[in-house]
Design a protein around this motif. Structure first.
Motif, PDB file in Angstrom:
ATOM      1  N   VAL A 180      14.141 -26.097  31.378  1.00 19.97           N
ATOM      2  CA  VAL A 180      14.642 -25.807  30.094  1.00 19.97           C
ATOM      3  C   VAL A 180      13.637 -24.463  29.701  1.00 19.97           C
ATOM      4  CG1 VAL A 180      15.128 -28.247  29.413  1.00 19.97           C
ATOM      5  CG2 VAL A 180      12.889 -27.450  29.033  1.00 19.97           C
ATOM      6  N   TYR A 181      13.882 -24.036  28.505  1.00 18.60           N
ATOM      7  CA  TYR A 181      13.185 -22.900  28.111  1.00 18.60           C
ATOM      8  C   TYR A 181      11.921 -23.386  27.445  1.00 18.60           C
ATOM      9  CZ  TYR A 181      16.130 -18.674  28.506  1.00 18.60           C
ATOM     10  OH  TYR A 181      16.784 -17.985  28.933  1.00 18.60           O
ATOM     11  N   ARG A 199       6.047 -30.384  15.284  1.00 18.26           N
ATOM     12  CA  ARG A 199       5.618 -31.746  16.052  1.00 18.26           C
ATOM     13  C   ARG A 199       4.613 -32.713  15.033  1.00 18.26           C
ATOM     14  NH1 ARG A 199       4.530 -31.860  22.272  1.00 18.26           N
ATOM     15  NH2 ARG A 199       6.708 -31.689  22.955  1.00 18.26           N
ATOM     16  N   LEU A 235       0.091 -30.829  26.117  1.00 22.64           N
ATOM     17  CA  LEU A 235       1.153 -29.698  26.711  1.00 22.64           C
ATOM     18  C   LEU A 235       1.080 -29.595  28.061  1.00 22.64           C
ATOM     19  CD1 LEU A 235       0.892 -27.088  23.769  1.00 22.64           C
ATOM     20  CD2 LEU A 235       2.387 -29.046  24.098  1.00 22.64           C
ATOM     21  N   HIS A 273       1.309 -24.022  32.598  1.00 20.53           N
ATOM     22  CA  HIS A 273       2.069 -23.285  33.456  1.00 20.53           C
ATOM     23  C   HIS A 273       1.395 -22.213  34.344  1.00 20.53           C
ATOM     24  CE1 HIS A 273       4.883 -25.411  30.912  1.00 20.53           C
ATOM     25  NE2 HIS A 273       5.825 -25.116  31.921  1.00 20.53           N
ATOM     26  N   THR A 278       5.874 -31.699  37.347  1.00 21.09           N
ATOM     27  CA  THR A 278       4.444 -31.407  36.736  1.00 21.09           C
ATOM     28  C   THR A 278       3.723 -32.773  37.349  1.00 21.09           C
ATOM     29  OG1 THR A 278       5.907 -30.564  34.848  1.00 21.09           O
ATOM     30  CG2 THR A 278       3.762 -31.808  34.371  1.00 21.09           C
ATOM     31  N   VAL A 334       0.146 -34.525  36.423  1.00 19.49           N
ATOM     32  CA  VAL A 334      -1.112 -34.843  35.500  1.00 19.49           C
ATOM     33  C   VAL A 334      -2.414 -35.448  36.516  1.00 19.49           C
ATOM     34  CG1 VAL A 334      -1.877 -36.549  34.021  1.00 19.49           C
ATOM     35  CG2 VAL A 334       0.376 -35.767  33.779  1.00 19.49           C
ATOM     36  N   SER A 390       8.867 -27.860  25.539  1.00 19.94           N
ATOM     37  CA  SER A 390      10.228 -27.352  25.616  1.00 19.94           C
ATOM     38  C   SER A 390      10.490 -26.591  24.012  1.00 19.94           C
ATOM     39  CB  SER A 390      11.286 -28.439  25.586  1.00 19.94           C
ATOM     40  OG  SER A 390      10.977 -29.298  24.739  1.00 19.94           O
ATOM     41  N   GLU A 414      14.630 -31.237  31.897  1.00 17.48           N
ATOM     42  CA  GLU A 414      13.202 -31.227  32.029  1.00 17.48           C
ATOM     43  C   GLU A 414      12.396 -31.746  33.386  1.00 17.48           C
ATOM     44  OE1 GLU A 414      14.398 -32.656  29.380  1.00 17.48           O
ATOM     45  OE2 GLU A 414      13.480 -31.971  27.663  1.00 17.48           O
ATOM     46  N   SER A 415      11.211 -31.268  33.599  1.00 18.26           N
ATOM     47  CA  SER A 415      10.519 -31.590  35.060  1.00 18.26           C
ATOM     48  C   SER A 415      10.205 -33.091  35.100  1.00 18.26           C
ATOM     49  CB  SER A 415       9.549 -30.497  34.956  1.00 18.26           C
ATOM     50  OG  SER A 415       8.409 -30.788  34.118  1.00 18.26           O
ATOM     51  N   VAL A 438       7.677 -35.769  35.426  1.00 16.54           N
ATOM     52  CA  VAL A 438       6.245 -35.896  35.206  1.00 16.54           C
ATOM     53  C   VAL A 438       5.580 -37.058  35.892  1.00 16.54           C
ATOM     54  CG1 VAL A 438       4.435 -35.867  33.505  1.00 16.54           C
ATOM     55  CG2 VAL A 438       6.550 -34.756  32.647  1.00 16.54           C
ATOM     56  N   ARG A 472       7.993 -39.520  33.379  1.00 23.52           N
ATOM     57  CA  ARG A 472       9.241 -39.115  32.800  1.00 23.52           C
ATOM     58  C   ARG A 472      10.133 -38.628  34.130  1.00 23.52           C
ATOM     59  NH1 ARG A 472       9.367 -33.503  29.130  1.00 23.52           N
ATOM     60  NH2 ARG A 472       9.038 -32.667  31.272  1.00 23.52           N
ATOM     61  N   PRO A 483       5.703 -39.701  27.308  1.00 20.18           N
ATOM     62  CA  PRO A 483       4.767 -40.558  28.249  1.00 20.18           C
ATOM     63  C   PRO A 483       3.289 -39.996  27.557  1.00 20.18           C
ATOM     64  CG  PRO A 483       6.020 -38.769  29.006  1.00 20.18           C
ATOM     65  CD  PRO A 483       6.477 -39.060  27.823  1.00 20.18           C
TER      66      PRO A 483
END
Ligand code: TXA
Ligand code: MG
Length: 347
Positions: free
Chosen positions: A48-49, A70, A76, A79, A109, A111, A156, A193-194, A196, A208, A240
């Motif tokens: 996604v953007y 938010r 976050l 990247h 992604t 963690v 996102s 989305e990626s 996670v 995720r 998450p």
């Protein structure tokens, strides 16, 4: 944009809007320059953007939360243009190295424990000891990340509570006028989305579901526990980021302090209360973006300083519940709940 005459009125109007940058060398250079200046640039990834900010700049991270509206400081994703750059900010486990070799660049992604030397701003990682890292696939995104040369924090690029954008136009629909620019990389190939993964646990946990499938991941690392399913089962919040124990000070935290004494370490906002044993002022000028940018470092400093001086706790002055103040208060309430000043156990 081709040269040529544009009426003055329109040009003035355009100045106040978000710039649309073409995916050219010049567009990428401009996007990197804006990031360096600490303002926000959305960019396309294969998922996604993302709403990009200099991840090493607390103030830029605060602007991300403000632009998205938010209500919480979720951590976050940072990247990077390539694996080595990502692993310079986190400590990769053997499984992480295998996953990187298989999935990066791509929609995964990870963690991982944050390296002490990591330059990523505390606010960008919501004060956690872990950091989510990813290497997106599109050449344009990687060219931007290389040109910028620092990690880019990017959630996102939608307003809070809305669906993630998969075209530059979607980003404008959500954030026009709130961010400096969007680098138009065309529509996102994956569109979700990626995935996670939390690699700080054994076995690693899925936080995720996303672009990289569980089957593909299991084929690389074998077992994988489903942190996402557990969360749904326990009726936990779906994000998450809320599953992990956020940084909580070791000193008790008292909110809404109207008076303080020599035993208090004061987290001040605006004109500070007199008489505290130690003080950190989030924003003497009552600027909520500045306060957000300084929140985690302030809590840490007061916790360390207050503990060293044998103070009783951290007293927090009232902070308005508007704009970023909502996220700041949410974070402070969590800190107070983890360690309440009156010693009570709150579930
Ligand atoms: O595909 C994507 O991942 C997109 C593109 C732009 O890269 N980004 C994205 O970011 O979806 P965001 O902020 O909307 O979602 C990131 C998720 C959140 O659910 C957050 O809680 C989780 O990753 N996350 C980030 N850092 C974490 C950490 N240290 N521990 C646990 N979860 C984390
Ligand atoms: Mg999101």
């Amino acid at each position: 944009m081709p040269g040529g005459f544009r009426p003055l009125l329109e040009r003035r109007y355009v100045l106040r809007m978000t710039e649309i940058l073409a995916a050219t060398e010049a567009g990428i250079a401009r996007a990197a320059l804006l990031l360096r200046a600490g303002v926000l640039v959305a960019f396309g990834t294969e998922t996604v953007y993302g709403l990009g900010a200099d991840a090493t700049n607390e103030r830029a991270a605060a602007e991300v939360f403000a632009a998205k509206d938010r209500p919480r400081f979720n951590p976050l994703i940072a990247h990077y243009p390539e694996t080595d750059a990502a692993f310079a900010d986190v400590l990769p486990t053997p499984a992480a190295r295998e996953l990187a070799a298989r999935f990066w660049p791509g929609p995964l992604t990870m963690v991982l424990p944050r390296r002490p030397a990591s330059r990523v701003a505390l606010l960008a990682a919501a004060g956690l000891e872990t950091l989510a890292v990813r290497v997106p696939a599109p050449p344009i995104a990687r060219a931007l990340l290389s040109a910028f040369g620092r990690p880019v924090a990017a959630p996102s690029a939608n307003r809070s509570g809305r669906v993630s954008p998969t075209t530059a136009q979607h980003v404008l629909d959500e954030l026009n006028g709130r961010i400096a620019a969007v680098l138009d990389g065309g529509p996102c190939a994956v569109g979700v989305e990626s995935t996670v993964l939390d690699l700080t646990r054994e076995p690693p946990a899925l936080l995720r579901p996303g672009g990289a499938t569980v089957e593909e991941i299991r084929a690389v690392i074998g077992s994988l526990s489903d942190g996402h399913a557990q969360a749904v089962q326990n009726d936990a919040p779906r994000s998450p980021g809320l599953l992990v124990a956020h940084y909580a000070p070791s000193l008790p935290v008292r909110l809404g302090a109207e008076t303080v004494g020599p035993d208090d370490a004061l987290l001040a906002f605006g004109r500070q209360l007199p008489g505290a044993g130690a003080v950190f002022n989030l924003s003497p000028g009552r600027d909520l973006t500045e306060a957000a940018a300084r929140l985690f470092s302030g809590l840490r400093l007061l916790d360390a300083d207050g503990t060293a001086r044998g103070l009783a706790g951290i007293a927090v002055m009232p902070i308005p519940l508007t704009g970023l103040g909502r996220a700041i208060n949410d974070r402070l309430r969590r800190a107070a709940r983890a360690n309440p000043a009156d010693g009570s156990v709150v579930s």
